[in-house]
Design a protein around this motif. Structure first.
Motif, PDB file in Angstrom:
ATOM      1  N   ASP A   1       0.838  -1.159   0.109  1.00  0.00           N
ATOM      2  CA  ASP A   1       0.076   0.019  -0.100  1.00  0.00           C
ATOM      3  C   ASP A   1       0.941   1.315   0.198  1.00  0.00           C
ATOM      4  N   ASP A   2       1.998   1.124   0.648  1.00  0.00           N
ATOM      5  CA  ASP A   2       2.910   2.525   0.957  1.00  0.00           C
ATOM      6  C   ASP A   2       3.593   2.477  -0.519  1.00  0.00           C
TER       7      ASP A   2
ATOM      8  N   VAL B   1       2.548   1.764  -3.655  1.00  0.00           N
ATOM      9  CA  VAL B   1       1.593   1.771  -4.795  1.00  0.00           C
ATOM     10  C   VAL B   1       1.640   3.270  -5.398  1.00  0.00           C
ATOM     11  N   SER B   2       1.556   4.348  -4.354  1.00  0.00           N
ATOM     12  CA  SER B   2       1.302   5.643  -4.527  1.00  0.00           C
ATOM     13  C   SER B   2       2.724   6.407  -4.507  1.00  0.00           C
ATOM     14  N   SER B   3       3.648   5.641  -4.420  1.00  0.00           N
ATOM     15  CA  SER B   3       5.078   6.455  -4.361  1.00  0.00           C
ATOM     16  C   SER B   3       5.791   6.018  -5.283  1.00  0.00           C
ATOM     17  N   GLU B   4       6.657   6.820  -5.885  1.00  0.00           N
ATOM     18  CA  GLU B   4       7.521   6.755  -7.165  1.00  0.00           C
ATOM     19  C   GLU B   4       8.939   6.497  -6.554  1.00  0.00           C
TER      20      GLU B   4
END
Length: 1347
Positions: free
Chosen positions: A1305-1306, A1308-1311
């Motif tokens: 989850d952490d 997925v939204s981070s590049e």
């Protein structure tokens, strides 16, 4: 900077003409040519003798003018010296050089060669000289026998044509190689060498814009007299293409239009009484058209020169009249030549002209004495603010009020004639006054006062001669004219030029020099006659004069302040001018107004800014940039106008037409917000592939090049366009129409609003939706009274629908904020249609006298109600029919006049509604006669309905009602009718109830007989059983004491306790109950409910061993152990213990396998994510879009994955003791897995599929309960080691699963690709530290917690 070669620079005039630039290609006639700038400079002539400037040439590259004088001096003058805009009374310093020629030799031909950056000079003795300007060196390149009379370089810059004094045409290259020589003159006439002079009486040359052809005019000796003929030659070969007829051409005037369409020449027609005409010839030598340049019989008119501008739309010529010379500019449109400007010079001045090759509206004039004047023209619309067109044509003004008729010139409503050509006009239309001020080419002013607008139709076809006004003070040369009020006029005048000598006598007596802003007082010595045009009795006098330091670009009236105006100077500076106060800085709010560039077109609108009226100063420059109060609004504007929906002068909308042919309608309140321009140029740029559909603020104009020439204000809501072809088009943009409707509703002008809706085919619902339908209910009486036309009210009623069209059909339009003034409120509840039509109907009944139209309108309100009130409509028709029958024998016709006939009313109703629905409604009234009338008027076949109606008529009333209700599917009414028919129809009653189960409750209520009620209940129970609603069926059977069916229903529903209860009611024996209990036990266990089966076995069968086994199968370990201990049977305890140990071992193995899978899934997820981020970074560095990446590339970026059960549809290895060991849980897992499908390696959705699969591996709540029960059982039986091992393994699995999900989850939204930050060990440690205190780990036994 882009540099053009010499040939490209030479082609600039032709390109301007061929491409038809926007601001010059507008070939319409609803415009006037305005002289807005006139700057003169004097050349300091070098010679002390009578020197005269005779020739001129233009250097496009450096914007220089070269002049050759009669004394062989050449003067170079930069056009930048005219940019200060001020006239110079003193001589202007210029570059001077002398051409060294022999005595009595002089210059006869003169031009500039851009390729050689030199002047080309021909002399009377035949010398062909090239004078290099920069080095001041003159080179002899040839000697022409007979002298040089004419020379002309080709536009392409590669050929040179010249004509000798002997009439020979020579064409040579710029290397001075002769290509060919041809004879221009015919008939054996040869001009003597000493006949060569500077006059243009001899032959001449004119090139087509592309240089492929050229025309010559030569002398022809024919029938004993000398004439002239035009010949057209091919430039490359010198072949003669065609020639014209011999005519009496004036001098050597020949001018080929740069676009190549026409060749202009001047000759005298025999039928014109000596008055010359300009004729236009085609390339084939045939004459296409012509027009006269003077009045019939005016033999004193002569022509000196003729010049086309670079855009080929203006033709300038020097005309020699009896008392003066005149520079005239013509314009062609709609097959008519208009004289748009005339500038007069003294005859002795010898004025000559040429157009600026790069600026199509800049005319350069010079005199023999060296007076050079640069005249800047601009096109202005001939349509004023009140949509009245004043088109200038010589000494006439063609007047057409476009609000009365769209009549394009040369057609007009009436005309005004003046003593000389019209140069400028100013129109005043305020406070019921309509006045026109006209400045004439002879320097005089004329005034015209018009009657009221509604009387103008009576003036059609008339011509009014306007007299010159009395003016004691010299006015000079007026370039700008503006009304301040009905008795005050503001103008910009120039004094001191040579033109002033040709103006009125008063103007020539002044000693003023330069430009002045003058205020004139206008008085009329005659009384204005109503309904008549006043053309005489006016006088003007100068009341104030203000010297101007810089030239004025435009004047604009200030509507926000009395007797004031805005004055724009060169450079864009704007100052305010107030009568008797002078200039002051223009400030709007806290900012001063100044345009970034000069704007020849300036208009001022008065807008309402929060109840305060403020001016909106709009300026449009030559490049199409539109400025509002000095700030840029649009960079691609071709024309603009103002629209006001109100009766006053407050402008509500800004109309902008862009060069891409998009017409924008903008609310003025949206233009400026807080003093800043709220909209930018991006708002006016529309991508052709993706149009803005959110706010319909623009209209796509169907014809390219059209221009906005005016608007029709108020309820007309029209924009008038003129196409390039000259056609006038009046369009009604939806936004303006809806705005006018909104304004009319705000003023409660319902009739005007309805007329707008009907005229423009707007949905009638917009009236109610804009006004607010609940507010409309209060104004229904006023609405009907204002409309006062029941046919229109009927149209309105027919269009009503339960929909807010402002949110659906017209949602793309932004409505004006005046909508709030119309008592508008969002109506979120109630039925709009029924409420509005009821209000209309009530108004009609109470306030409108009886009439056939009123009755039909009332019927319409009933028919269009939601739902339609058909029965009430039929009742009204029935009453009309009864009245007709009563009055059929009497002579009273009053009721016939006040109501329509029943047949007419019925036909109207059938027109509004479906005939079948009306027929059924008539049947529903149980009136067979009325139904028959409806059927007949709906053109139904009598064979279809008469037998049916006759059959109904023979029935009893209850049975007739029953059959009608069945046909109309009114089953409740049908049931009541059949029940009232008697007991003999009970079977029909039962059939109706069974076919319509919703009637069971009503049937039980209507039927009072106990036996029949029992039958109804049993039938209801059977219906519920058929629908698988077994519990409801069992209850229904119990109500009618059918215990056998009740027991069967309970058994079907799986309710074993209900079966046993009914069995007790049936008084079954002990053996029958025991047998029934064993059967239920097996059935319940087969249904997957071993816990309930254990309860039956223990309580009813007394089977202890079987009950314990059922509890073990149900994973109720604690309960199974309790029962085993209660009955003190060691064998049962041993069974429980062995089963618990087996289950624990299976769970340990499964948890270990699941931990491995979590690791594999997480590892794969992190690898796929890392590859995605690296690939995205690579694509970004290469400036490529990730969207362009195809599936094959994405597949190459990931490797194949094997050994992971998530990528197959195979079932998980099960055991008797899994975490989700129950049958239902396994079924859910299988359904979820089938729904998810395979995780395809390398697919676009692999990353998210892995995350979802990790989340799906979590422990269920049922599994946690079973696990905790198993741990307690093992501890109770002394198997502490097994319990501790099981708890530790399960904890490890849950920690791994939860940590993996949180990590996914952490990320997925981070590049970020920080491996240390997103490590599994870090997340697992964090999860384990908080696990034992969370609800997710509440199943664990604290006694086995590790330190």
């Amino acid at each position: 900077m882009i540099r053009l070669d010499m040939q490209q620079r030479q082609l600039i005039p032709w390109l301007l003409s061929s491409l038809k630039l926007w601001r010059d290609s507008y070939s319409s006639d609803m415009k006037n040519l305005k002289l807005f700038s006139e700057v003169s400079q004097n050349i300091q002539l070098h010679s002390t003798e009578d020197e005269a400037v005779q020739f001129a040439a233009y250097d496009i590259d450096q914007s220089r003018l070269f002049f050759a004088s009669s004394t062989n001096f050449v003067y170079a003058l930069h056009l930048s010296s005219f940019h200060n805009g001020r006239d110079s009374a003193k001589g202007l310093p210029v570059e001077v050089c002398s051409i060294d020629l022999e005595a009595e030799d002089f210059i006869t031909a003169f031009d500039y060669l851009a390729e050689k950056e030199s002047l080309l000079i021909g002399t009377s003795r035949g010398l062909l000289l090239v004078h290099e300007v920069e080095s001041n060196v003159t080179e002899l390149v040839g000697n022409i026998e007979g002298g040089v009379t004419c020379l002309s370089p080709s536009p392409t810059g590669d050929l040179l044509g010249l004509i000798s004094g002997f009439g020979q045409l020579l064409v040579m290259t710029y290397d001075w190689d002769l290509m060919y020589e041809r004879a221009v003159s015919e008939g054996g006439y040869v001009r003597e060498a000493d006949d060569v002079s500077v006059s243009c009486e001899g032959p001449s040359i004119s090139w087509r814009g592309d240089g492929k052809y050229f025309a010559t005019m030569g002398e022809v000796f024919e029938s004993g007299s000398m004439h002239k003929k035009i010949k057209i030659w091919e430039s490359d070969s010198g072949a003669l293409q065609s020639s014209s007829e011999t005519k009496d051409f004036m001098k050597g005037i020949l001018e080929w239009m740069p676009s190549g369409a026409k060749i202009a020449a001047v000759y005298k027609k025999k039928s014109d009484d000596g008055c010359p005409s300009i004729a236009f010839f085609e390339r084939n030598g045939l004459e296409r058209s012509s027009f006269s340049i003077g009045e019939p019989g005016d033999a004193n008119v002569a022509f000196e020169s003729l010049k086309w501008n670079s855009a080929s739309d203006l033709l300038a010529g020097v005309v020699s009249c009896k008392t003066h010379d005149a520079v005239r500019v013509w314009f062609f449109s709609n097959n008519h030549w208009y004289l748009k400007q005339e500038i007069r010079y003294p005859r002795e001045a010898g004025v000559m002209v040429m157009w600026d090759p790069t600026k199509p509206t800049q005319l350069i004039c010079w005199t023999l004495a060296g007076k050079v004047t640069v005249c800047n023209f601009m096109w202005v619309t001939a349509v004023m603010e009140d949509s009245t067109a004043f088109v200038v044509d010589n000494n006439k003004i063609l007047v057409t009020p476009l609000s009365l008729s769209l009549m394009p010139p040369p057609m007009y409503l009436f005309s005004l004639s003046f003593s000389s050509a019209v140069r400028d006009i100013a129109y005043y239309s305020r406070n019921s006054k309509n006045c026109l001020a006209v400045f004439l080419s002879d320097g005089n002013l004329s005034f015209v006062e018009f009657p009221a607008r509604d009387t103008w139709e009576d003036l059609e076809g008339r011509d009014f001669n306007a007299e010159v006004s009395e003016c004691k003070t010299a006015l000079g040369s007026v370039t700008h004219l503006l009304w301040l009020d009905v008795h005050s006029l503001l103008c910009v005048s120039a004094y001191g030029s040579s033109q002033n000598k040709c103006l009125s006598s008063g103007s020539s007596e002044t000693e003023l020099h330069g430009s002045y802003l003058q205020e004139l007082e206008v008085v009329c010595h005659e009384d204005h006659v109503p309904d008549q045009v006043t053309c005489s009795g006016f006088g003007a006098s100068v009341t104030s004069q203000t010297p101007l330091e810089s030239p004025v670009m435009a004047l604009a009236w200030n509507p926000s302040k009395r007797d004031s105006a805005f004055v724009e100077f060169e450079g864009g500076k704007v100052l305010s001018y107030a009568s008797r106060s002078g200039f002051m800085e223009t400030r709007i709010g806290n900012d001063s107004v100044s345009f970034p560039s000069a704007c020849p077109l300036v208009r001022v609108a008065q807008i309402d800014a929060g109840g305060v009226q403020k001016p909106l100063v709009c300026g449009l420059d030559d490049m199409g940039r539109l400025y509002i109060n000095g700030k840029s609004l649009c960079n691609n504007c071709s024309s603009f106008s103002f629209y006001s929906e109100l009766d006053n002068e407050v402008v509500t909308h800004l109309i902008i037409l862009t060069k891409q042919d998009f017409l924008f309608i903008i609310d003025t309140e949206d233009v400026l917000q807080g003093g800043e321009v709220a909209l930018g140029n991006v708002y006016f740029v529309i991508d052709g592939r993706k149009r803005d559909e959110e706010v319909m603020s623009y209209v796509n104009v169907w014809e390219k090049g059209a221009k906005v020439i005016g608007v029709l204000n108020g309820d007309e809501a029209a924009v008038i366009l003129q196409t390039i072809r000259g056609n006038l088009e009046c369009i009604y943009p939806r936004k303006l129409v809806l705005s006018s409707i909104t304004n009319a509703l705000a003023q409660q002008r319902f009739k005007d609003a309805l007329n707008l809706v009907r005229r423009h085919r707007i949905d009638f619902n917009v009236i109610v939706d804009l006004y607010g339908w609940q507010a409309f209910l209060q104004s229904a009486v006023e609405f009907v009274a204002q409309v006062n036309n029941l046919n229109h009210v009927t149209e309105f009623v027919c269009a009503m629908k339960n929909e807010d069209v402002t949110e659906t059909l017209y949602k793309t339009f932004s409505f004006s904020k005046k909508r709030d003034k119309a008592l508008q409120a969002k109506d979120l509840s109630g039925n709009k249609v029924s409420s509005v039509l009821q209000a209309i109907r009530k108004t009609l009944e109470e306030h409108i006298p009886e009439s056939p139209s009123r009755e039909l309108c009332i019927l319409t309100t009933l028919a269009r109600s939601d739902p339609p009130a058909i029965e009430e409509s039929l009742m009204r028709i029935k009453s009309v029919r009864e009245m007709e029958l009563q009055n059929s024998s009497s002579d009273d016709n009053s009721s016939k006049k006040s109501r329509p006939s029943a047949e007419e009313a019925l036909k109207h109703l059938l027109w509004l509604l479906d005939s079948e629905a009306v027929f059924e409604a008539a049947l529903g009234l149980y009136d067979l006669n009325l139904a028959a009338i409806v059927a007949l008027n709906s053109q139904r076949d009598p064979k279809e309905f008469l037998p049916y109606l006759q059959e109904l008529e023979r029935m009893s009333e209850p049975l007739m009602h029953f059959n009608i209700d069945l046909k109309l599917q009114r089953f409740d009414s049908a049931l009541k009718s059949i029940v009232s028919a008697g007991d003999e129809y009970f079977p029909h009653c039962m059939d109706l109830i069974k076919k319509n189960p919703q009637l069971f409750p009503l049937g039980l209520q209507l039927i009072t007989d106990l036996e029949k009620k029992q039958a109804v209940l049993e039938a209801w129970g059977d219906h519920l059983t058929d629908e698988k609603r077994f519990e409801d069926a069992a209850t229904t059977y119990l109500c009618c004491f059918n215990l056998e069916k009740a027991s069967k229903a309970y058994r079907e529903s799986g309710d074993w306790s209900g079966v046993l209860r009914v069995g007790a009611l049936m008084k079954l024996g002990k053996d029958e109950i025991l047998k029934l209990a064993y059967e239920l036990c097996e059935e319940v266990n087969a249904l997957g409910k071993p816990g309930e089966a254990a309860k039956i076995a223990l309580e009813y069968c007394g089977d202890i061993s079987g009950g314990v086994n059922f509890l073990i199968n149900a994973r109720e370990w604690e309960e199974a152990l309790r029962v085993a201990f209660m009955h003190t049977e060691d064998g049962l305890v041993s069974v429980v213990k062995s089963s618990a140990l087996e289950c624990a071992n299976g769970l340990v193995s499964e948890f270990k396998e699941s931990i491995e899978k979590v690791g594999k899934y997480l590892t794969r997820y992190l690898a796929v994510r890392q590859r995605r981020l690296l690939l995205a970074a690579k694509l970004k560095s290469e400036e490529r879009s990730v969207i362009d990446l195809d599936d094959d590339t994405a597949s190459e970026a990931s490797s194949n994955l094997s050994g992971m059960s998530a990528y197959t549809l195979g079932t998980r290895r099960g055991s008797a003791a899994s975490v989700t060991s129950s049958t239902a849980t396994k079924a859910r897992d299988l359904r979820r897995q089938r729904k998810s499908g395979k995780i395809r390696a390398g697919s676009a959705g692999e990353e998210m599929a892995l995350v979802d699969h990790l989340k799906g591996m979590r422990m269920t709540e049922g599994g946690k309960r079973e696990l905790k029960s198993l741990l307690i059982c093992l501890v109770t039986l002394g198997e502490k080691e097994s319990a501790q091992k099981l708890q530790q393994t399960a904890e490890n699995f849950q920690v791994a699963q939860v940590a993996a999900v949180e990590l996914a989850d952490d990320t997925v939204s981070s590049e970020s690709v920080d491996e240390e930050l997103y490590s599994f060990e870090r997340y697992a440690l964090k999860t384990r530290s908080t696990a034992r205190g969370s609800d997710a780990f509440s199943w664990m036994l604290k006694v086995f917690f590790s330190p």
